[in-house]
Design an enzyme around this catalytic site. Structure first.
Site, mmCIF file in Angstrom:
data_model
loop_
_atom_site.group_PDB
_atom_site.id
_atom_site.type_symbol
_atom_site.label_atom_id
_atom_site.label_comp_id
_atom_site.label_asym_id
_atom_site.label_seq_id
_atom_site.Cartn_x
_atom_site.Cartn_y
_atom_site.Cartn_z
ATOM 1 N N LYS A 35 0.849 -1.205 0.000
ATOM 2 C CA LYS A 35 0.000 0.000 0.000
ATOM 3 C C LYS A 35 0.882 1.252 0.000
ATOM 4 C CE LYS A 35 -0.122 -0.257 5.028
ATOM 5 N NZ LYS A 35 -0.872 -0.764 6.183
ATOM 6 N N TYR A 253 16.555 30.091 6.685
ATOM 7 C CA TYR A 253 15.412 30.756 7.340
ATOM 8 C C TYR A 253 15.567 30.789 8.854
ATOM 9 C CZ TYR A 253 12.772 30.434 2.956
ATOM 10 O OH TYR A 253 12.333 30.556 1.663
HETATM 11 C C1 LIG Z 1 -0.071 -1.850 6.690
HETATM 12 C C2 LIG Z 1 -0.607 -3.132 7.147
HETATM 13 C C3 LIG Z 1 0.245 -4.228 7.357
HETATM 14 C C4 LIG Z 1 1.744 -4.139 7.245
HETATM 15 O O1 LIG Z 1 2.280 -3.578 8.420
HETATM 16 P P1 LIG Z 1 3.861 -3.453 8.616
HETATM 17 O O2 LIG Z 1 4.032 -3.046 10.024
HETATM 18 O O3 LIG Z 1 4.328 -2.443 7.647
HETATM 19 O O4 LIG Z 1 4.420 -4.794 8.333
HETATM 20 C C5 LIG Z 1 -0.341 -5.435 7.685
HETATM 21 N N1 LIG Z 1 -1.679 -5.555 7.830
HETATM 22 C C6 LIG Z 1 -2.516 -4.518 7.660
HETATM 23 C C7 LIG Z 1 -3.974 -4.709 7.841
HETATM 24 C C8 LIG Z 1 -2.013 -3.266 7.331
HETATM 25 O O5 LIG Z 1 -2.847 -2.243 7.156
#
Ligand SMILES: *Cc1c(COP(=O)(O)O)cnc(C)c1O
Length: 357
Positions: A35, A253
């Site tokens: 994702k 800045y």
């Molecule tokens: C993002 C997510 C993961 C992965 O988590 P990590 O800590 O990056 O391994 C797994 N399960 C769900 C439902 C998620 O939303």
């Protein structure tokens, strides 16, 4: 020459990290979480690199799933939040996506849907994260309900860990205890629990499907452990100008940094419009042509400044690494008051991604 801000992505490191996950959980199937544009690494190249090695990919929404299908990814794809509105079900059907069902409105939409074939449903159980999912005691009834609809092929139970990155917390054990009771009634169903810290630190969470995300990209979510991950992203840019400042001079800045000695400063083409954190502190470690140095002065939109005083060979064109194989992203995240997840996800499209295989 083009602007030198780059995120170099090592796809072989990602494959290595996926193999490590498989070695740690040899009896589990692997759903690689990609994702958020694969945590900023580029969803399509990452999915192509892993396609032969994993059992599926997890994404946050249909837009992300569509991008992967359009790129020819045929693996199983799971929508981690399911769908937001019932009208997505047509495309879910067409793209052959697995869906998470975490709320009653989704269950209802599936019952009403006109699907060409039954879909796989990952039924979300809230075991203590208190974000998405049904109470464990509601699950057996929901399974019966989905079975009656005949629109569901496979059912898988899925839950999410709230504090697996903290080996001392009792939360993970409490979550497992709530699941154990439920599994007494649903022992025939496959189960998925583990995110990256679950895979790395909690063998009892491996179950039928592991769901690592961050660890695939080489950041270790559990402090003070050395699991053997390889950094997948190296964020780098180059010095584009040099200058000298005198004691009492400020830099950029505001007066976030004031020199107390004569200094040689390098101006680097990377800023918060590239996703580099504006609140990065003075003294943040960087590497310049392989030598340790530090950030000085406020990060601005397109540029930031580093200390070249003790690096006589550094000059315009010198390569500056902000995180990657030589500068641990875990250190940078800690110093910036965040986690590696946020750092990599924030790198914007302006930063050129280059890939090595
Ligand atoms: C993002 C997510 C993961 C992965 O988590 P990590 O800590 O990056 O391994 C797994 N399960 C769900 C439902 C998620 O939303």
């Amino acid at each position: 020459m083009a602007r030198p801000a780059r995120a170099r992505i090592d796809l072989d490191a990602i494959r290595h990290n996926a193999r490590l996950a498989q070695t740690l959980a040899p009896d589990s199937q692997l759903m690689a979480i990609v994702k958020g544009n694969a945590y900023g690494h580029g969803a399509v190249p990452v999915a192509r690199a892993l396609a032969d090695q994993v059992d599926g990919f997890g994404v946050a929404c249909i837009e992300e799933a569509r991008e992967l299908r359009d790129a020819g990814i045929h693996n199983r794809l799971l929508l981690l939040e399911g769908f937001f509105t019932a009208d997505e079900l047509d495309e879910i059907d067409r793209l052959r996506l697995d869906v998470t069902v975490h709320s009653d409105y989704q269950c209802h939409a599936i019952e009403q849907a006109n699907l060409s074939e039954p879909i796989a449903v990952w039924l979300k159980v809230n075991t203590g994260m208190n974000r998405l999912g049904f109470a464990p005691e509601d699950i057996p009834g929901l399974i019966q309900r989905l079975d009656r609809s005949r629109l569901v092929s496979e059912r898988i139970l899925i839950t999410h860990l709230a504090q697996a990155d903290n080996p001392g917390a009792s939360t993970t054990k409490d979550q497992l205890a709530r699941l154990e009771k439920l599994m007494d009634q649903c022992s025939n169903l496959p189960l998925s629990i583990a995110n990256s810290p679950g895979v790395l630190g909690w063998p009892a969470t491996h179950a039928n499907w592991i769901r690592p995300g961050m660890m695939l990209f080489g950041a270790n979510p559990i402090a003070d452990t050395q699991p053997g991950l390889k950094a997948a992203m190296t964020l780098e840019s180059a010095v584009i100008a040099e200058r000298r400042i005198e004691p009492g001079d400020t830099l950029g800045y505001g007066d976030h940094y004031r020199a107390n000695r004569p200094m040689r400063i390098g101006v680097v083409a990377l800023g918060y419009a590239d996703g580099f954190p504006r609140h990065a502190p003075n003294g943040l470690p960087v590497q310049i042509d392989g030598h340790d140095s530090v950030l000085v002065g406020r990060v601005s939109m397109d540029m930031l400044t580093v200390d070249l005083t003790d690096l006589p060979d550094a000059r315009v064109g010198s390569r500056v690494e902000f995180w990657g194989s030589n500068v641990p992203i875990e250190t940078i995240a800690l110093e910036c008051g965040t986690i590696p997840y946020e750092l990599v996800s924030q790198i914007t499209a302006r930063v050129t991604r280059t890939y090595s295989y």
